[in-house]
Enzyme design. Structure first.
Site, PDB file in Angstrom:
ATOM      1  CG  ASN A  91     -16.049  -1.703 -18.610  1.00 51.51           C
ATOM      2  OD1 ASN A  91     -15.468  -0.985 -17.792  1.00 51.51           O
ATOM      3  ND2 ASN A  91     -15.793  -2.998 -18.713  1.00 51.51           N
ATOM      4  CG  HIS A 102     -14.187  -0.733  -2.319  1.00 58.17           C
ATOM      5  ND1 HIS A 102     -14.084  -1.333  -3.551  1.00 58.17           N
ATOM      6  CD2 HIS A 102     -15.305  -1.255  -1.758  1.00 58.17           C
ATOM      7  CE1 HIS A 102     -15.095  -2.174  -3.729  1.00 58.17           C
ATOM      8  NE2 HIS A 102     -15.856  -2.141  -2.666  1.00 58.17           N
ATOM      9  CG  ASP A 123      -7.794   6.841  -7.977  1.00 52.85           C
ATOM     10  OD1 ASP A 123      -8.626   7.768  -7.904  1.00 52.85           O
ATOM     11  OD2 ASP A 123      -7.855   5.960  -8.853  1.00 52.85           O
ATOM     12  NE  ARG A 127      -2.631  -0.276  -6.082  1.00 50.21           N
ATOM     13  CZ  ARG A 127      -2.728  -0.703  -7.340  1.00 50.21           C
ATOM     14  NH1 ARG A 127      -1.878  -1.597  -7.810  1.00 50.21           N
ATOM     15  NH2 ARG A 127      -3.658  -0.239  -8.140  1.00 50.21           N
ATOM     16  CE1 TYR A 132      -4.171  -1.404  -0.380  1.00 48.43           C
ATOM     17  CE2 TYR A 132      -3.208  -3.116   0.996  1.00 48.43           C
ATOM     18  CZ  TYR A 132      -4.196  -2.686   0.134  1.00 48.43           C
ATOM     19  OH  TYR A 132      -5.190  -3.533  -0.240  1.00 48.43           O
TER      20      TYR A 132
END
Ligand code: NAD
Length: 239
Positions: free
Chosen positions: A207, A115, A94, A59, A56
């Site tokens: 998508n 999340h 993000d 990221r 993490y």
């Protein structure tokens, strides 16, 4: 399409892909030996805390070098200009939606990080969440209680997503549900399209390719988010 006032938009990793952030499925590089599932569970954190924190930290550092793309900016514009309510629910951790929205006065209530967020740390001692941009691997003290008990503020597999009551309240009011850049593989988000349909909303998928839940959508448009999202937003604002 019938009159549309309230819109709920669900975004996933695909909306940030063109900003240079790996999607869930093609996370690679130095971490390719780990499946994301192996570092995104409370069990993984208990088993190998350094591994999870390092994953993490990497990221969290990476997202700070990325910029919102045309899809994030278009969605912020829609939120700012649409006469009804546009609730943006993101599975992304993000902050690219936040940065796109910041200049346009979009309120936090209408941007839901279900999340969690990379740029927060959650203290497991005092339960306070603090803004956090640096690493957690070196076990820094919680700014609130001083304990070295911070974890990423990320909803791991097996944990309860955030703000579900608000999301379902928005789905109940929605005339249109739009899913953007998500594979439809991670629940409960993957089930929102069926909830929205059951509650009477029209449904649209944007998508790169048909998702696992494609059959549940009334309409689908396929292509890169930076192309299909701004085109759809301009169409909506011209209605
Ligand atoms: P996913 O990787 O399962 O699916 C991504 C979807 O986006 C795929 O259907 C793919 O076809 C599509 N896609 C890829 N590039 C695209 C593009 N340029 N334009 C439009 N669509 C594109 O991701 P998910 O469904 O969001 O689920 C993954 C989970 O992992 C989520 O829970 C999320 O929290 C987490 N995650 C977050 C980030 C982030 O914050 N940016 C990144 C990776 C994973």
């Amino acid at each position: 399409m019938a009159a549309i006032r309230n819109i709920v938009i669900l975004t996933g990793a695909g909306v940030s892909a063109e900003s240079g952030i790996d999607t869930f499925r093609d996370s690679g590089g130095v971490w390719e030996q780990h499946r994301v599932e192996d570092v995104a569970t409370p069990e993984a954190f208990a088993r190998d805390r350094d591994l999870v924190l390092r994953f993490y930290d990497m990221r969290r550092e990476a997202i700070q070098t990325r910029q919102p793309n045309a899809a994030h900016l278009a969605l912020a514009k829609l939120q700012a200009q649409w006469p009804g309510r546009v609730t943006l629910v993101t599975q992304n951790v993000d902050d690219l939606h936040d940065r796109a929205a910041a200049a346009l006065g979009v309120t936090a209530a209408d941007l839901i990080h279900m999340h969690g967020e990379h740029l927060n740390a959650w203290c497991t001692a005092c339960d306070v969440r603090s803004p956090w941009a640096g690493p957690l691997l070196d076990r820094p003290a919680c700014p609130s209680c001083g304990e070295a008990a911070l974890r990423p503020d990320i909803v791991w597999f097996g944990e309860m997503p955030y703000r579900m009551e608000e999301i379902f309240a928005a789905l109940r009011e929605a005339d249109l549900f739009v899913s953007i850049g998500t594979s439809g593989a991670v629940y409960p988000a993957a089930g929102f399209v069926r909830n929205a349909r059951d509650l009477g909303a029209a449904t649209l998928e944007l998508n790169l390719e048909p998702s696992q839940g494609s059959l549940w959508f009334d309409e689908a448009r396929h292509g890169p988010a930076t192309v299909v999202v701004p085109a759809w937003v301009e169409e909506m604002l011209a209605r």
